[in-house]
Design an enzyme around this catalytic site. Sequence first.
Site, PDB file in Angstrom:
ATOM      1  N   GLU A 132     -20.269 -10.877  38.684  1.00  0.00           N
ATOM      2  CA  GLU A 132     -21.084  -9.601  39.013  1.00  0.00           C
ATOM      3  C   GLU A 132     -22.439  -9.805  38.896  1.00  0.00           C
ATOM      4  OE1 GLU A 132     -19.739  -7.212  40.737  1.00  0.00           O
ATOM      5  OE2 GLU A 132     -17.706  -8.217  40.401  1.00  0.00           O
ATOM      6  N   ASP A 223     -19.191 -12.294  48.952  1.00  0.00           N
ATOM      7  CA  ASP A 223     -17.911 -12.655  48.681  1.00  0.00           C
ATOM      8  C   ASP A 223     -17.153 -12.869  49.955  1.00  0.00           C
ATOM      9  OD1 ASP A 223     -18.376 -11.471  46.088  1.00  0.00           O
ATOM     10  OD2 ASP A 223     -17.964  -9.324  46.941  1.00  0.00           O
TER      11      ASP A 223
END
Length: 709
Positions: A132, A223
């Site tokens: 993150e 991602d």
Amino acid sequence: MEIKVIMMVRKLNFSIVFHFHQPVDNFDHVIENAYEKSYLPLLEVIKAHPKIKVGLHYTGSLLEWLVEKHPEYIDMIKELNDNDQIEILSGGFYEPILAVIPDEDKLGQINLLKNFISENFGTKSYGFWLAERIWEPHLPRILELADLKYILIDDFHLKANGLSQEETFYPYITEEQGSKVTVVPINEQLRYLTPWKMAEKSLEYLSQFPSEKGDRIITLIDDAEKMGVWPAGDRTTYDICFGKGYDGTPWLEKFFNLLEEADWLNVITIKEYLDKFKPKGLVYMPTASYDKMSYWVLPTNARKKVENLIKKARKDEIPYSKDILEFVKGGFWRGFLKKYHESNAMHKKMLYVRDKLKLVENLHGFTSSGKQIKAIKNAWRELYKGQGNDPYWHGQFGGIYFGFMRQSIYHHLIHAEKILENIMQSYKQPITPSIRTNDIDFDGRNEILMETKNLNVYISSFHGGSIFEIDEKGKQQNILNVLQRRKEAYHEEKLKLPYDRWRKYAFMDHFTIEKINFENLINDSYEECGDFVDSQYKYDIEQDAQILKANLWKIGFIKIDNQEHELKIKKEYELSEDKPEINIRNSFKNLNNEEIKIKFITEIPFYLSGDTAKIHIKTEELDFPLDENKKFSASKIDILAEDLNLGIKIKFDEENTIFKYDLYTFISTDGSKDSIYQGTSLTIVKDLRLIPNEKINFNIQLKIYSVEN
């Protein structure tokens, strides 16, 4: 579309890194869908374009799944690596928020993944994927110890430090106490272009920045799931990336073709770039993550204010809009531990179990030759699984709102704890039964921790003498894994959602004069007449051989018709080492000269499984599914989760009125809005008639049991 470059000698370096991740214990069908719609086709497109070099990062939990389910995919990665087309990045094996786990665990998680990469792909990792992108300034020391050379950080961090956009097209060095690491900026603009706009738009953006020196680098980090399983309006990104795209051509294929045609671009790995060019200089960054994370972490009202400010700035509706977008940010990740006390409970449980692990490791963790024993290795592995970041926060995805993910954390931490108990038992040094006080949640007040070989029971004297955790050690489940319903920034007032005034702990002491029904229970809207909820109880603890007791009491007030009536409540929690049950003995004493008539309410919230269709409730007269709200009278209740073979038996000393209702939260996640099951409440409503100086007793036995297959 043809991209025109005026000065052909001007060059730009371009790196792509795809991040592949699945939470620990995610459902097989979810991972399989991501494999079919994203992971496999993405790798196939990369393989079909050997001139396109990319970086790949896989988290350990996903790699373990791939080894078991699709070993041929592991072979594909190895082939691409052998052909020098990819660079494999390391990270924390189970994707922890690196900053909030102990330094030894940081290195342990990193080395697990580095070793896996070395053993399975025959290569060394130089780059580090930061989960993150939660950056804190102490991390360079850990990365240097792990022999990692660079880390990927959002350009948002650097711009907030005053760097211009062009200055973020270079890597920098940062250091902590003399330990250094290279910082490679992640380009924010490209993340918002790919794959949401036509591929030509990404090339148009890149075409603005070639230089005569050819030493700039722009890095696209995305991602892998975004390239296949994310929602995109009335379709998914699979249709965009591998299907019709925007013009009948698969987006990813077109993007790679355009990259190959652009002779002003060097599409290389980050390691190749760093082997050729030196960092631009020194930089220091504050705690940070990507921009949205800094908004999500804020308390609800503050988040709404910041997001509204950013929205207006993006539309240039307010003065200094550009400066606001560049410099304004919200909080940092640790704020989630404050925002959601359930997150803090998991995190501090992890630290508590870890302390036990270190103690047992120091006593019995190594053979006479200094080799770590297998059981200790297994305990560390379980602890690491309990550090996976997904259930600890909430942003674009469900996170902490997914009960099965929270239960996964507890499962692995309780499993680690049970391994340690078994080790100590094997040395005839049992560590249960045990009762102690400890500030386990770091709120400045001690909690009461009762531990037997079957159960852990944690009591908060500060929150009304309630129980906030009950761990069943056979199936390794925390049956009080219930989330408080709270207001989120995206909740609209018109929805009129129910919120909880208090934490969903067991055996809080409520009093009311209102008539109780499902509406005021589910909405938590009845008038509270007592001052016992969320208040400090006095306590003492005792242990007599195999029996543990926690005694709590408080003298408080009940307010009826603006008149306060003094009342003393005592409750005793008792556990036995050999029985998986809790005996709760309550007493109420009227300390006034007048009679008190009041309704007493106490609650047993529980979470066994998210598959509510497989949970049934039985009483002496009823047998009904969990997903049916019901009011009934009973002196015995049996709850069984068939998928877990785990049950709860509750026995009262007399028949009581019970309201059974389920708890749901409304969340916005991954582009959709859902109502998510958080647990079930068994609320006991009891009419009390207390004459002066009379004491009334009310007893409950709670048994948690496993059903053998």
